[in-house]
Design a protein around this motif. Structure first.
Motif, PDB file in Angstrom:
ATOM      1  N   GLN A 107     -29.853  -3.018 -11.038  1.00 58.32           N
ATOM      2  CA  GLN A 107     -30.549  -4.483 -10.990  1.00 58.32           C
ATOM      3  C   GLN A 107     -31.398  -4.238  -9.703  1.00 58.32           C
ATOM      4  O   GLN A 107     -31.120  -3.888  -8.583  1.00 58.32           O
ATOM      5  CB  GLN A 107     -29.517  -5.547 -10.939  1.00 58.32           C
ATOM      6  CG  GLN A 107     -28.503  -5.521 -12.047  1.00 58.32           C
ATOM      7  CD  GLN A 107     -29.191  -5.742 -13.315  1.00 58.32           C
ATOM      8  OE1 GLN A 107     -30.064  -6.628 -13.672  1.00 58.32           O
ATOM      9  NE2 GLN A 107     -28.664  -5.379 -14.442  1.00 58.32           N
ATOM     10  N   LYS A 166     -33.363  -7.282  -7.550  1.00 55.25           N
ATOM     11  CA  LYS A 166     -33.194  -8.660  -7.336  1.00 55.25           C
ATOM     12  C   LYS A 166     -34.451  -9.198  -6.231  1.00 55.25           C
ATOM     13  O   LYS A 166     -34.414  -8.554  -5.230  1.00 55.25           O
ATOM     14  CB  LYS A 166     -31.752  -9.265  -7.125  1.00 55.25           C
ATOM     15  CG  LYS A 166     -31.832 -10.805  -6.648  1.00 55.25           C
ATOM     16  CD  LYS A 166     -30.476 -11.223  -6.354  1.00 55.25           C
ATOM     17  CE  LYS A 166     -30.209 -10.943  -4.946  1.00 55.25           C
ATOM     18  NZ  LYS A 166     -29.095 -11.772  -4.383  1.00 55.25           N
ATOM     19  N   ASN A 187     -24.594  -3.652  -2.850  1.00 50.91           N
ATOM     20  CA  ASN A 187     -26.019  -4.106  -2.874  1.00 50.91           C
ATOM     21  C   ASN A 187     -26.812  -3.971  -1.557  1.00 50.91           C
ATOM     22  O   ASN A 187     -26.131  -4.233  -0.660  1.00 50.91           O
ATOM     23  CB  ASN A 187     -25.681  -5.691  -3.014  1.00 50.91           C
ATOM     24  CG  ASN A 187     -26.894  -6.598  -3.082  1.00 50.91           C
ATOM     25  OD1 ASN A 187     -28.124  -6.113  -2.572  1.00 50.91           O
ATOM     26  ND2 ASN A 187     -26.798  -7.909  -3.252  1.00 50.91           N
ATOM     27  N   THR A 208     -33.546 -11.493 -11.739  1.00 54.16           N
ATOM     28  CA  THR A 208     -33.181 -10.167 -11.712  1.00 54.16           C
ATOM     29  C   THR A 208     -33.672  -9.442 -12.813  1.00 54.16           C
ATOM     30  O   THR A 208     -34.242 -10.112 -13.969  1.00 54.16           O
ATOM     31  CB  THR A 208     -31.601  -9.950 -11.830  1.00 54.16           C
ATOM     32  OG1 THR A 208     -31.237 -10.649 -13.147  1.00 54.16           O
ATOM     33  CG2 THR A 208     -30.893 -10.899 -10.504  1.00 54.16           C
TER      34      THR A 208
END
Length: 335
Positions: free
Chosen positions: A127, A129, A330, A143
């Protein structure tokens, strides 16, 4: 609306809080670390340090009320962020409804004589974001990413039900033949891929080295094994504590829970090898269409946020429950 109003009210009270004067040597050292030139504030949560007396100026358009937050003792992260996220999950799911067709040229039919117990999926997702702090306590984000995965759907069909489907009343008489006893069992594989996009809000605040955050996300996923888009709503409250180091940045340790409500419609097929069965005489392609939900809507989570600088941070998070496990990595850049 009432929840957001309560949070805004609570935060306004924090803005008006004035602690007693006086600092220990440790507190004074901590305040020097919070000076703009030495700040390590890359984590996506505002921190409240009421003992800080340094005059600071917020020269960014966002968040609104940013200068007021600084004047009241808050340390704010940089307003904009871009993240690259890797997510892996393995979970069991339950079948809410199902339809099958035993030949390619016949329509689906609602049935209740196939057992799909033990169905599982394993998926990975990448992903991107983009986020921005709208208020000191409210972050908004969007996202976009890809998803792929595999799964297994155990199929157990009572022979009597299957024979009666092809030859009505063959096994439903008063004294059914012996071959009507037992089950046909197989494991149908699922192989899927697609993309998703979503939007969300993050409610957050902090006091000294403690912080609270609760992202709320709505995601739409399109995959090749579903005729309809998959929608998911998640709510992830968590609370944590920041540990500061002299040279390696700041480490935020946190724990919380993940609520995920999603409903998925899947389609697929599997070939039962029944050509040698005298009562069927051919391999049977079982086409299925099912509505499924995760077995565990809630699961616990724990994670660590490494804040290397005001621009760079990384998060490693794990989630766990009886029927669901997930891992998230992340990497975030703020500007």
């Amino acid at each position: 609306m009432n929840s957001i109003h309560l949070i805004m009210t609570a935060l306004s009270l924090l803005f008006c809080f004035h602690p007693a004067a006086g600092k220990t040597a440790e507190e004074a050292t901590r305040d020097r670390v919070l000076e703009p030139g030495n700040a390590i504030q890359g984590k996506p949560y505002p921190a409240y340090h009421p003992d800080s007396e340094s005059e600071r100026t917020w020269d960014h358009a966002l968040p609104f009320l940013g200068q007021r937050a600084l004047d009241r003792g808050f340390s704010l992260p940089l307003p904009y962020g871009v993240s690259l996220i890797f997510f892996h999950q393995n979970q069991g799911f339950s079948i809410e409804s199902m339809e099958v067709a035993f030949r390619k040229d016949v329509p689906y039919k609602n049935i209740d004589f196939i057992d799909f117990s033990g169905a599982k999926v394993d998926n990975t997702s990448w992903q991107t974001k983009l986020d921005a702090w709208i208020f000191p306590f409210l972050n908004a984000f969007v996202t976009l990413g890809s998803v792929k995965g595999t799964g297994t759907v155990p199929i157990s069909i009572a022979k009597a039900d299957l024979y009666d489907f092809f030859t009505p009343n063959l096994c439903s008489g008063g004294s059914p033949p012996a071959f009507c006893e037992g089950y046909f069992s197989a494991v149908a594989p699922i192989d899927y891929n697609g993309y998703n996009y979503g939007l969300g809000l993050l409610l957050a605040s902090g006091y000294k080295d403690w912080f609270f955050a609760a992202p709320i996300t709505y995601v739409i996923t399109n995959v090749n094994v579903s005729e309809d888009n998959i929608t998911a709503f998640s709510f992830i409250p968590r609370v944590g504590y920041n540990y500061r180091t002299p040279r390696s940045g700041k480490f935020g340790f946190y724990a919380g829970a993940n609520y995920l409500n999603t409903k998925v419609n899947l389609t697929g097929h599997y070939e039962l090898p029944l050509a040698g069965d005298p009562n069927v005489g051919e391999n049977v392609t079982v086409r299925y269409r099912m509505s499924q939900q995760p077995l565990d809507v809630w699961n616990a989570l724990a994670g660590i946020n490494w804040e290397l600088s005001s621009e760079w941070s990384a998060v490693l998070e794990v989630g766990f429950s009886e029927n669901k496990e997930n891992q998230t990595l992340n990497v975030n850049y703020r500007f």
